[in-house]
Write an enzyme that holds these catalytic residues in place. Structure first.
Site, PDB file in Angstrom:
ATOM      1  N   ASP A   1      -7.987   0.604 -14.080  1.00 40.16           N
ATOM      2  CA  ASP A   1      -6.913  -0.285 -13.662  1.00 40.16           C
ATOM      3  C   ASP A   1      -6.913  -1.587 -14.455  1.00 40.16           C
ATOM      4  OD1 ASP A   1      -5.845   1.365 -11.802  1.00 40.16           O
ATOM      5  OD2 ASP A   1      -6.702   0.368 -10.052  1.00 40.16           O
TER       6      ASP A   1
ATOM      7  N   LYS B   1      -1.241  -1.668 -13.414  1.00 39.15           N
ATOM      8  CA  LYS B   1       0.032  -1.931 -12.747  1.00 39.15           C
ATOM      9  C   LYS B   1       0.306  -3.427 -12.759  1.00 39.15           C
ATOM     10  CE  LYS B   1      -0.772   1.897  -9.535  1.00 39.15           C
ATOM     11  NZ  LYS B   1      -1.070   2.220  -8.146  1.00 39.15           N
TER      12      LYS B   1
ATOM     13  N   MET C   1      -3.282 -10.823  -3.507  1.00 37.48           N
ATOM     14  CA  MET C   1      -2.059 -10.848  -4.318  1.00 37.48           C
ATOM     15  C   MET C   1      -0.906 -11.502  -3.548  1.00 37.48           C
ATOM     16  SD  MET C   1      -2.843  -9.638  -7.219  1.00 37.48           S
ATOM     17  CE  MET C   1      -3.935  -8.540  -8.111  1.00 37.48           C
TER      18      MET C   1
END
Length: 486
Positions: A36, A58, A173
């Site tokens: 990731d 992502k 986030m």
């Protein structure tokens, strides 16, 4: 057919020293790694040279691979009989969607293990000087996602329970939804004066923090253009930071360093720089494959009076080859020399005294030992050390898998320092980075450039680099110390 297996591994929050022992073991034996964006790419250095890397990173509104594609890839690679590591930032069980990936493997009756990692919601606050629990400030702690699967991405939470029942809350986030979060916490009972801190790139050398209160933090984020990846910590415990902040006090904190790499071994300098708080990106990434030694030269090895090793790796390869050829090292009558202090140290570790090449006399029959890169540098070696024979121990090439990884690391870093550890590192860096258009000479000259020794300085100047510091030292400790003083 060999039976495959998947390891769903937490990479930790960023600092590669925070990877678990079990996680690192899985990386070392992996044949395929799906990683990731938030898994530190430096962990891939520990993988086998033949391991396949697949980026699954992502970004908001920009998925490199969607989750269903990742699940399919995992299943496909394990079915091929591969040892597959799914490397995820933080802990895979904390908003890491590891359950979905495990379900996909279980559905096909494929073997897998889940390997926990240190979660960013705990580690990032600690690196900012804030434990998430404390007897005087907070005895309850919650981790909360700051967005969900709804159309507007706004989390549907028990706001009253969070506001009144939890002392410290870590939102993952949460930058985009910060106004919504603050509004709901205040609305359901949290004081407007409750301290809040955002920790961006927690545990990396580029870690940044922004402090405020529930009533001010959203405006501060907008003003400072603060962005993810970040942990938002809410609670009175944030006040502890004034007393026990430690990471930002490291002497090289804030240094984002590009280190020109010449060897295949782990860099001791890079580790020392990181230990002092710097963010270090190493490039190029080299891979090496030993080759059969020149029979004619090995047949006359006892005739040489001087042997010059050009790298620590060449020392290891040469002595390993002696064992494989069943050749007694006592046949060698030559004095040993190293092109760098690292090479001298590698020779000493084999039980032989050695000196730097700068102390080598011009008289005597010379053998120069190194990897395939010494072929193109024969004229330079001849000018500096006189006529000699050359023995190549390995074929060294750039590991092309790391080129896109390096480019992504550059995108997310803000470099301010460049280090050339040897004269050879300058020419290799120019060939693999500048001439291939990855970074321009103008971009590099905007950095603070440091060189090891006068020869490195001359080489850097010859290539047009505006070197701002000349290091006459030869040790990693002295280089680190000189950076502390700038």
């Amino acid at each position: 057919m060999k039976k495959g297996k998947a390891y769903l591994v937490g990479a930790g929050p960023g600092d590669i020293g925070l990877i678990t022992v079990k996680g690192l073991e899985a990386i070392k034996k992996a044949e395929v790694i799906l990683y990731d964006r938030l898994a530190n790419p430096k962990l891939l250095d520990f993988a086998s040279p033949h391991c396949e890397f697949i980026y699954c990173g992502k970004l908001p509104q920009r998925h490199h691979l969607r989750q269903e594609n990742i699940n399919e890839l995992l299943v496909e690679k394990v079915m091929q009989g591969k040892i597959v590591v799914r490397l995820k930032g933080g802990d895979p069980g904390v908003f890491g969607r590891v359950g979905e990936e495990a379900e996909a493997l279980a559905k096909e009756s494929l073997p897998f293990e889940m390997v926990p990692g240190i979660s960013s919601g705990i580690a990032a606050p600690l690196y900012a000087g804030i434990p998430v629990t404390h007897r005087e400030y907070g005895e309850s702690f919650a981790v909360v996602t700051a967005h969900d699967k709804s159309k507007d991405g706004k989390p549907s939470l028990d706001w009253e329970g969070l506001a009144k029942g939890v002392d410290t809350i870590a939102f993952y986030m949460g930058v985009a939804n910060l106004p919504f979060i603050c509004e709901n916490l205040i609305k359901h009972g949290k004081s407007v004066e409750t301290p809040v801190i955002l920790i961006q790139w927690g545990t990396f050398g580029r870690q940044q923090t922004l402090e405020g209160t529930l009533s001010t933090i959203a405006d501060l984020v907008k003003k400072e253009k603060f962005s993810n990846p970040a942990i938002t910590l809410v609670g009175e415990i944030v006040k502890l930071r004034e007393k026990i902040s430690w990471f930002e006090k490291k002497p090289l904190y804030g240094r984002q360093i590009l280190l020109a790499r010449t060897g295949t071994n782990e860099s001791a300098l890079a580790k020392k720089l990181a230990d002092e708080g710097a963010d270090v990106i190493e490039f190029p990434k080299w891979k090496s494959e030993r080759i059969k030694l020149d029979v004619e030269i090995m047949g006359q090895i006892e005739s040489y009076e001087k042997i010059l090793f050009t790298s620590p790796e060449s020392v290891t390869d040469f002595f390993q080859s002696l064992l494989e050829y069943r050749m007694d090292v006592r046949k060698i009558k030559a004095y040993f020399y190293g092109l760098s202090s690292k090479s001298v140290k590698a020779i000493n570790e084999k039980g032989f005294l050695a000196e730097l090449a700068s102390n080598m006399p011009h008289e005597g029959k010379l053998l120069i030992i190194g990897d395939s890169s010494i072929e193109k540098n024969k004229p330079n070696f001849t000018i500096e050390f006189g006529t000699g024979d050359f023995l190549i121990t390995s074929e060294k090439t750039v590991d092309e898998q790391f080129v896109p990884i390096f480019k992504r690391m550059l995108e997310e870093a803000t470099l301010n320092t460049m280090i050339f550890p040897s004269s050879g590192s300058v020419s290799m860096f120019v060939e693999e980075v500048v001439e291939k258009g990855i970074l321009s000479k103008e971009e590099i000259n905007q950095l603070e450039i440091h060189c090891y020794g006068e020869e490195t300085y001359k080489m850097a100047t010859m290539f047009g680099f505006m070197t701002q510091a000349v290091e006459g030292n030869r040790t990693n400790e002295e280089m680190v110390q000189s950076l502390k003083l700038v």
